[in-house]
Structure formats: C-alpha cells, structure tokens
Design a protein around this motif. Structure first.
Motif, PDB file in Angstrom:
ATOM      1  N   ILE A 180      32.410   6.777  -9.520  1.00 48.68           N
ATOM      2  CA  ILE A 180      31.657   6.648 -10.765  1.00 48.68           C
ATOM      3  C   ILE A 180      31.960   7.847 -11.657  1.00 48.68           C
ATOM      4  O   ILE A 180      31.924   8.983 -11.185  1.00 48.68           O
ATOM      5  CB  ILE A 180      30.139   6.574 -10.493  1.00 48.68           C
ATOM      6  CG1 ILE A 180      29.802   5.337  -9.667  1.00 48.68           C
ATOM      7  CG2 ILE A 180      29.347   6.579 -11.789  1.00 48.68           C
ATOM      8  CD1 ILE A 180      29.984   4.033 -10.391  1.00 48.68           C
ATOM      9  N   PRO A 181      32.275   7.628 -12.936  1.00 48.13           N
ATOM     10  CA  PRO A 181      32.554   8.754 -13.840  1.00 48.13           C
ATOM     11  C   PRO A 181      31.388   9.737 -13.899  1.00 48.13           C
ATOM     12  O   PRO A 181      30.225   9.336 -13.903  1.00 48.13           O
ATOM     13  CB  PRO A 181      32.751   8.063 -15.202  1.00 48.13           C
ATOM     14  CG  PRO A 181      33.126   6.651 -14.871  1.00 48.13           C
ATOM     15  CD  PRO A 181      32.406   6.323 -13.606  1.00 48.13           C
ATOM     16  N   GLY A 182      31.710  11.025 -13.923  1.00 47.88           N
ATOM     17  CA  GLY A 182      30.697  12.056 -14.079  1.00 47.88           C
ATOM     18  C   GLY A 182      30.113  12.592 -12.797  1.00 47.88           C
ATOM     19  O   GLY A 182      29.273  13.491 -12.814  1.00 47.88           O
ATOM     20  N   GLU A 183      30.546  12.063 -11.643  1.00 53.42           N
ATOM     21  CA  GLU A 183      29.973  12.486 -10.364  1.00 53.42           C
ATOM     22  C   GLU A 183      30.156  13.980 -10.132  1.00 53.42           C
ATOM     23  O   GLU A 183      29.227  14.677  -9.706  1.00 53.42           O
ATOM     24  CB  GLU A 183      30.607  11.680  -9.229  1.00 53.42           C
ATOM     25  CG  GLU A 183      30.126  12.058  -7.837  1.00 53.42           C
ATOM     26  CD  GLU A 183      28.690  11.633  -7.575  1.00 53.42           C
ATOM     27  OE1 GLU A 183      28.069  12.240  -6.689  1.00 53.42           O
ATOM     28  OE2 GLU A 183      28.212  10.707  -8.245  1.00 53.42           O
ATOM     29  N   ARG A 184      31.356  14.473 -10.416  1.00 53.95           N
ATOM     30  CA  ARG A 184      31.627  15.887 -10.165  1.00 53.95           C
ATOM     31  C   ARG A 184      30.775  16.787 -11.056  1.00 53.95           C
ATOM     32  O   ARG A 184      30.247  17.815 -10.631  1.00 53.95           O
ATOM     33  CB  ARG A 184      33.113  16.191 -10.393  1.00 53.95           C
ATOM     34  CG  ARG A 184      33.485  17.656 -10.174  1.00 53.95           C
ATOM     35  CD  ARG A 184      34.971  17.855 -10.359  1.00 53.95           C
ATOM     36  NE  ARG A 184      35.747  17.052  -9.423  1.00 53.95           N
ATOM     37  CZ  ARG A 184      37.072  16.991  -9.437  1.00 53.95           C
ATOM     38  NH1 ARG A 184      37.769  17.666 -10.355  1.00 53.95           N
ATOM     39  NH2 ARG A 184      37.721  16.264  -8.554  1.00 53.95           N
ATOM     40  N   GLU A 185      30.621  16.392 -12.330  1.00 54.35           N
ATOM     41  CA  GLU A 185      29.912  17.236 -13.287  1.00 54.35           C
ATOM     42  C   GLU A 185      28.389  17.078 -13.217  1.00 54.35           C
ATOM     43  O   GLU A 185      27.641  18.043 -13.425  1.00 54.35           O
ATOM     44  CB  GLU A 185      30.372  16.904 -14.718  1.00 54.35           C
ATOM     45  CG  GLU A 185      31.847  17.167 -14.989  1.00 54.35           C
ATOM     46  CD  GLU A 185      32.755  16.035 -14.500  1.00 54.35           C
ATOM     47  OE1 GLU A 185      33.982  16.180 -14.612  1.00 54.35           O
ATOM     48  OE2 GLU A 185      32.222  15.008 -14.013  1.00 54.35           O
ATOM     49  N   LEU A 186      27.911  15.849 -12.914  1.00 50.68           N
ATOM     50  CA  LEU A 186      26.480  15.564 -13.034  1.00 50.68           C
ATOM     51  C   LEU A 186      25.836  15.071 -11.747  1.00 50.68           C
ATOM     52  O   LEU A 186      24.692  14.597 -11.759  1.00 50.68           O
ATOM     53  CB  LEU A 186      26.262  14.500 -14.130  1.00 50.68           C
ATOM     54  CG  LEU A 186      26.805  14.830 -15.524  1.00 50.68           C
ATOM     55  CD1 LEU A 186      26.673  13.626 -16.433  1.00 50.68           C
ATOM     56  CD2 LEU A 186      26.064  16.034 -16.109  1.00 50.68           C
ATOM     57  N   GLY A 187      26.551  15.187 -10.640  1.00 52.51           N
ATOM     58  CA  GLY A 187      26.074  14.605  -9.392  1.00 52.51           C
ATOM     59  C   GLY A 187      24.723  15.114  -8.933  1.00 52.51           C
ATOM     60  O   GLY A 187      23.981  14.400  -8.251  1.00 52.51           O
ATOM     61  N   SER A 188      24.352  16.341  -9.323  1.00 54.37           N
ATOM     62  CA  SER A 188      23.072  16.908  -8.894  1.00 54.37           C
ATOM     63  C   SER A 188      21.931  16.591  -9.859  1.00 54.37           C
ATOM     64  O   SER A 188      20.777  16.929  -9.595  1.00 54.37           O
ATOM     65  CB  SER A 188      23.195  18.430  -8.743  1.00 54.37           C
ATOM     66  OG  SER A 188      23.580  19.015  -9.984  1.00 54.37           O
ATOM     67  N   ASP A 189      22.243  15.953 -10.967  1.00 54.48           N
ATOM     68  CA  ASP A 189      21.226  15.624 -11.967  1.00 54.48           C
ATOM     69  C   ASP A 189      20.455  14.370 -11.536  1.00 54.48           C
ATOM     70  O   ASP A 189      21.058  13.339 -11.206  1.00 54.48           O
ATOM     71  CB  ASP A 189      21.887  15.395 -13.327  1.00 54.48           C
ATOM     72  CG  ASP A 189      20.880  15.086 -14.409  1.00 54.48           C
ATOM     73  OD1 ASP A 189      20.298  16.040 -14.947  1.00 54.48           O
ATOM     74  OD2 ASP A 189      20.688  13.890 -14.701  1.00 54.48           O
ATOM     75  N   THR A 190      19.124  14.454 -11.574  1.00 53.41           N
ATOM     76  CA  THR A 190      18.289  13.344 -11.102  1.00 53.41           C
ATOM     77  C   THR A 190      18.495  12.082 -11.934  1.00 53.41           C
ATOM     78  O   THR A 190      18.614  10.972 -11.397  1.00 53.41           O
ATOM     79  CB  THR A 190      16.810  13.743 -11.127  1.00 53.41           C
ATOM     80  OG1 THR A 190      16.627  14.927 -10.351  1.00 53.41           O
ATOM     81  CG2 THR A 190      15.945  12.620 -10.566  1.00 53.41           C
ATOM     82  N   GLY A 191      18.535  12.242 -13.260  1.00 52.19           N
ATOM     83  CA  GLY A 191      18.730  11.086 -14.123  1.00 52.19           C
ATOM     84  C   GLY A 191      20.072  10.428 -13.888  1.00 52.19           C
ATOM     85  O   GLY A 191      20.177   9.190 -13.853  1.00 52.19           O
ATOM     86  N   TYR A 192      21.093  11.248 -13.711  1.00 54.61           N
ATOM     87  CA  TYR A 192      22.430  10.698 -13.441  1.00 54.61           C
ATOM     88  C   TYR A 192      22.446   9.965 -12.096  1.00 54.61           C
ATOM     89  O   TYR A 192      23.032   8.885 -11.978  1.00 54.61           O
ATOM     90  CB  TYR A 192      23.478  11.811 -13.423  1.00 54.61           C
ATOM     91  CG  TYR A 192      24.839  11.348 -12.962  1.00 54.61           C
ATOM     92  CD1 TYR A 192      25.726  10.752 -13.850  1.00 54.61           C
ATOM     93  CD2 TYR A 192      25.222  11.460 -11.617  1.00 54.61           C
ATOM     94  CE1 TYR A 192      26.965  10.288 -13.423  1.00 54.61           C
ATOM     95  CE2 TYR A 192      26.457  10.995 -11.189  1.00 54.61           C
ATOM     96  CZ  TYR A 192      27.322  10.424 -12.099  1.00 54.61           C
ATOM     97  OH  TYR A 192      28.532   9.961 -11.670  1.00 54.61           O
ATOM     98  N   ALA A 193      21.799  10.529 -11.097  1.00 51.23           N
ATOM     99  CA  ALA A 193      21.779   9.923  -9.765  1.00 51.23           C
ATOM    100  C   ALA A 193      21.150   8.528  -9.807  1.00 51.23           C
ATOM    101  O   ALA A 193      21.638   7.598  -9.154  1.00 51.23           O
ATOM    102  CB  ALA A 193      21.020  10.825  -8.792  1.00 51.23           C
ATOM    103  N   ARG A 194      20.067   8.374 -10.586  1.00 48.63           N
ATOM    104  CA  ARG A 194      19.438   7.059 -10.701  1.00 48.63           C
ATOM    105  C   ARG A 194      20.392   6.063 -11.375  1.00 48.63           C
ATOM    106  O   ARG A 194      20.498   4.910 -10.955  1.00 48.63           O
ATOM    107  CB  ARG A 194      18.128   7.168 -11.497  1.00 48.63           C
ATOM    108  CG  ARG A 194      16.989   7.814 -10.713  1.00 48.63           C
ATOM    109  CD  ARG A 194      15.652   7.515 -11.382  1.00 48.63           C
ATOM    110  NE  ARG A 194      15.574   8.127 -12.709  1.00 48.63           N
ATOM    111  CZ  ARG A 194      15.073   9.336 -12.955  1.00 48.63           C
ATOM    112  NH1 ARG A 194      14.578  10.058 -11.949  1.00 48.63           N
ATOM    113  NH2 ARG A 194      15.030   9.813 -14.185  1.00 48.63           N
TER     114      ARG A 194
END
Length: 281
Positions: A180-194
């Motif tokens: 999924i695009p953005g996993e490396r940059e935003l993987g720890s973000d709760t909103g992104y994870a959802r």
C-alpha cells in the motif's frame, strides 16, 4: 477426444520421478501418455537407427519397472524417438499431438538461477502451447495442498482457471502479495493504519469476487482459502514455500515473450515442490 500427456524422457536417473508422475497422471485422468526421446541429429544414420531401437526398448522396460515400483495401472501409451534440438522437438510434438500437458524433470543444477535460462526445461516453458509440469518430488506424494499466487492479471486468472479445472479434489491456497502506498512514511500513523486496513479488506473482497466468478464456471471445485501478505511478490512466495511447502505450485508465466521472470527462474533453481507453469492466456 482423448486427452494426451506428453512426457519428454531423457533416460537419466533424475528423470525417473517425472516418468512416474506422468504414468500416474495418465492413469488417473484416463489420458494417453505419449513418451518422446530426442536423439542427436548429427549421429550417423546407421547409428541413429540402432540407437532408436535401443532407446524404445529401454523406455518400455523403465515404464514397466516404475509401474511395478509404484503399483500403478498401465496407461494407454506411445513411445517414440525424434531427432533434433530437444526443446524444439518437444514443442513441435506438443503442437502436433495437441497435448494437454507437457511433463519434464526438474532443473538439475539447483541453487543456480543463472544456469536456468538456457536449459531444455526453461526453453520449453517459454514456448509451450499448454501447461508444463516440472517434477522433482516422488510420484507417491499426493497433490493435496496446491499453492496458487494470484493478482488481477490475465495470467493469474488463466492459471487459477486451469488449476481449478484440473484439481477439483485438492486444497487450494491462493496467495496475494500486496503493498500500500505510504506504508514506509506513514505506517505508524493511526489514521493511515485504519485507511490501510480498509484498503486491504477491499482488496480481499475483490479477489474473493473474482475467484467466485471463476468457480461458478465449473461443476466441481476444490476446497479453497485466500491469504493476503504484505511484501514483494517473490519474497512473499519464497517465504511461504520455506514455511509450508505445498505439494504443487501452480504459477503463470509472467515474463515477457521469450523470457522468464525472476520469480520463475528462482523457483526452477530452488524447487520446493512440483511446479505447474501455465502460459499467460
């Protein structure tokens, strides 16, 4: 019309497992087994004639031996020799006989992907008009667990259809590698994870719908499960094979015309199981 399985016999001890599997498949499917050995065309004509008789006799004796060793029924069979370039003649015979499948022994130099490209096995795989089975396991090993890597490509759909059609009594595991695009940059973000989790579920739903459509075309379908794993397709597949090797891997030929992909060459060099490679369409 009677189905025809084409077994390319090279008379080697390593080829024995493939020979046994070919006999078993022919007996179980009611197909005719055509056994072909390719002779060196540059031998003197008289030598070729004498060698042909010896080869046919040896193949016939080996067929009887294997049947007795594995307690296999005798299939309808035809033994023949031809002279020429091995991979060219195997492809020619497959076309002329309208073969349902070509059966070959596995690549012998294991662990060396750079040596796969020029082998008879690799060349047949690149040009075969039907699925090609590369055999490395004993024929008394049942094909209960079958692994099929899947995506949204035409190659994947064709391979899954061939597998569903040929092995209605098996247990199929469909494996899809996703990123999924953005996993490396935003993987720890709760909103992104959802958001990522919703996208993965949407992907699963799409794959399930496609699979159900294929299964609806068939009368008998096997037991089936779908696994989604994150990562590079080759590494996801190799990890799965090392963790729980299936009895059979059904794979589409994903390379460009006349070439193999990195996945195919790696798998041929490190066969964890028998491999059925299907043409792209």
């Amino acid at each position: 019309m009677t189905r025809t399985l084409l077994f390319a016999c090279d008379l080697s001890a390593e080829n024995r497992a493939a020979f046994a599997r070919a006999i078993r498949l022919a007996g179980e499917s009611g197909a005719r087994l055509d056994i072909v050995h390719v002779l060196d065309p540059y031998l003197p004509r008289r030598v070729l004639h004498d060698l042909e008789e010896a080869v046919v006799t040896d193949i016939g004796a080996t067929l009887t031996d294997i049947r007795e060793d594995y307690a296999l029924a005798e299939p309808a069979s035809l033994i023949q020799t031809v002279a020429g370039e091995p991979y060219t003649e195997i492809i020619r015979e497959a076309h002329e006989r309208e073969a349902d499948m070509i059966i070959l022994g596995a690549h012998r130099k294991r662990g060396q992907p750079d040596l796969v490209h020029g082998t008879t096995l690799a060349r047949v795989l690149r040009s075969a008009p039907c699925p090609v089975l590369s055999v490395s396991q004993p024929a008394n090993r049942d094909w209960n667990d079958i692994l099929v890597p899947v995506d949204f490509s035409l190659t994947s759909r064709h391979t899954l259809r061939e597998t569903l059609k040929r092995f209605p009594e098996g247990r199929l595991t469909l494996l899809h590698a996703w990123n999924i695009p953005g996993e490396r940059e935003l993987g720890s973000d709760t909103g992104y994870a959802r958001w990522r989790d919703r996208e993965v579920e949407r992907l699963r739903s799409h794959l399930e719908q496609e699979t159900e459509q294929l299964m609806a075309e068939l009368d008998d379908v096997p037991e089936l499960s779908l696994e989604l794993q994150q990562g590079d397709p080759l590494e996801v597949l190799m990890t799965q094979l090392r963790r729980q090797s299936p009895d059979l891997l059904a794979l589409g030929s994903r390379g460009q015309l006349g070439r193999h992909s990195q996945i195919t060459e790696r798998l041929l060099a490190e066969p964890h199981c028998d491999i059925m490679l299907c043409r792209p369409w």
